[in-house]
Design a protein around this motif. Structure first.
Motif, PDB file in Angstrom:
ATOM      1  N   ALA A 181       0.832  -1.210   0.000  1.00  0.00           N
ATOM      2  CA  ALA A 181       0.000   0.000   0.000  1.00  0.00           C
ATOM      3  C   ALA A 181       0.861   1.252   0.000  1.00  0.00           C
ATOM      4  N   GLU A 182       1.953   1.238   0.766  1.00  0.00           N
ATOM      5  CA  GLU A 182       2.840   2.400   0.812  1.00  0.00           C
ATOM      6  C   GLU A 182       3.557   2.602  -0.527  1.00  0.00           C
TER       7      GLU A 182
ATOM      8  N   ALA B  65       2.354   1.781  -3.507  1.00  0.00           N
ATOM      9  CA  ALA B  65       1.371   2.361  -4.427  1.00  0.00           C
ATOM     10  C   ALA B  65       1.176   3.847  -4.140  1.00  0.00           C
ATOM     11  N   HIS B  66       1.170   4.203  -2.861  1.00  0.00           N
ATOM     12  CA  HIS B  66       1.009   5.611  -2.478  1.00  0.00           C
ATOM     13  C   HIS B  66       2.201   6.435  -2.948  1.00  0.00           C
TER      14      HIS B  66
ATOM     15  N   ARG C 164       1.840   7.165  -6.564  1.00  0.00           N
ATOM     16  CA  ARG C 164       0.846   8.210  -6.821  1.00  0.00           C
ATOM     17  C   ARG C 164       1.428   9.585  -6.528  1.00  0.00           C
TER      18      ARG C 164
ATOM     19  N   ARG D 236      -7.070   8.340   4.369  1.00  0.00           N
ATOM     20  CA  ARG D 236      -7.861   8.839   3.244  1.00  0.00           C
ATOM     21  C   ARG D 236      -7.660  10.340   3.058  1.00  0.00           C
TER      22      ARG D 236
ATOM     23  N   HIS E  12      -3.252   3.591   3.740  1.00  0.00           N
ATOM     24  CA  HIS E  12      -4.242   2.522   3.798  1.00  0.00           C
ATOM     25  C   HIS E  12      -4.644   2.105   2.395  1.00  0.00           C
ATOM     26  N   SER E  13      -4.689   0.811   2.170  1.00  0.00           N
ATOM     27  CA  SER E  13      -5.136   0.283   0.889  1.00  0.00           C
ATOM     28  C   SER E  13      -6.563  -0.222   1.054  1.00  0.00           C
TER      29      SER E  13
ATOM     30  N   THR F  92     -13.234   0.215  -5.804  1.00  0.00           N
ATOM     31  CA  THR F  92     -12.756   1.530  -6.235  1.00  0.00           C
ATOM     32  C   THR F  92     -13.293   1.853  -7.633  1.00  0.00           C
TER      33      THR F  92
ATOM     34  N   GLN G 204     -14.955   5.622  -4.140  1.00  0.00           N
ATOM     35  CA  GLN G 204     -15.041   4.253  -3.658  1.00  0.00           C
ATOM     36  C   GLN G 204     -16.489   3.908  -3.337  1.00  0.00           C
TER      37      GLN G 204
END
Length: 258
Positions: A69-70, A72-73, A76, A161, A199-200, A224, A231
């Protein structure tokens, strides 16, 4: 990047553990692990550098030992600009219609800033007052809206979020206003915000204290909608008592529509 760097332990990398001025790894140590220059890494960490390539982002994620998750963040955050100034706050007609095809599940749509922007009848019966107070983070940290949730872990999810939304939409007035309000009002929010949680979306368990039914144990699953950065959250019963109440509420709503 700085938060994750400071959370690493030098001994896990075979580095000297003598007293350091700051916790975690030094910038030059992370730069060496990622095979980039110290100056380049420092500029990235301070948000002064150019947008890094996917190869560099992958190397940084490995060096910082990020979770999925981190990672992917981080990708982004490192992507070239392209998002609008504010998140989309209108639900698409197809998603709105989809909600009403789920008579046995409570379902809501949340935008990037954690506002509930659409819901079906069963979600309204379960959560109530969504029109009066649509923001999940404000409901949780300020005790607004009824019924109330007592779900473990919701604090971290809400902050993650809002953290992600404020990164993607730094000029959005509503998101920044919610963050400012909660920073002033909640010590827990301030502490979590400083930790920069990631958070994923996926499955979790939630508990809603309903005025009629008492504590309702629920499963929460997320779908999503990436094109509009939204979401869809499905709430289903996690136990027999919750199943009975949702069934009865659904039957009552069906009679009202007849």
């Amino acid at each position: 990047m700085r938060a994750r760097r400071e959370g690493l332990r030098p001994r896990d990398f075979g580095l000297p553990t003598a007293p350091r001025r700051t916790p975690g790894l030094r910038r030059e140590e992370v730069a060496e692990l990622a095979h980039v220059s110290v100056d380049y890494y420092s500029r990235l960490e301070q948000a002064r550098g150019p947008h890094p390539s996917p190869r560099v982002l992958s190397a940084l994620a490995d060096a910082l030992r990020l979770s999925a998750a981190e990672r992917a963040h981080l990708f982004r955050l490192g992507a070239a600009p392209g998002l609008p100034a504010s998140p989309k706050r209108q639900v698409t007609p197809s998603v709105a219609a989809f909600l009403n095809r789920l008579p046995d599940s409570a379902a809501v749509v949340t935008d990037a800033g954690y506002d509930v922007i659409a819901w079906n009848a069963l979600a309204n019966a379960l959560l109530g007052d969504l029109a009066g107070e649509p923001n999940i983070a404000r409901r949780w940290f300020l005790g607004l809206g009824h019924p109330m949730e007592v779900s473990e872990g919701l604090s971290r999810v809400a902050v993650a979020r809002l953290r992600a939304a404020s990164s993607r939409y730094p000029g959005d007035v509503r998101i920044s206003g919610v963050v400012t309000e909660l920073t002033r009002a909640s010590a827990e929010f301030r502490e979590l915000w400083a930790a920069d949680p990631v958070h994923s979306p996926g499955h979790c368990d939630r508990t809603v204290l309903h005025p009629e039914a008492g504590a309702l144990e629920l499963h929460s699953d997320v779908l999503t909608v990436p094109d509009v950065d939204q979401q869809v959250v499905f709430l289903t019963a996690a136990g027999a008592a919750s199943r009975r109440w949702l069934d009865l509420a659904g039957q009552r709503l069906a009679r009202q529509r007849e």
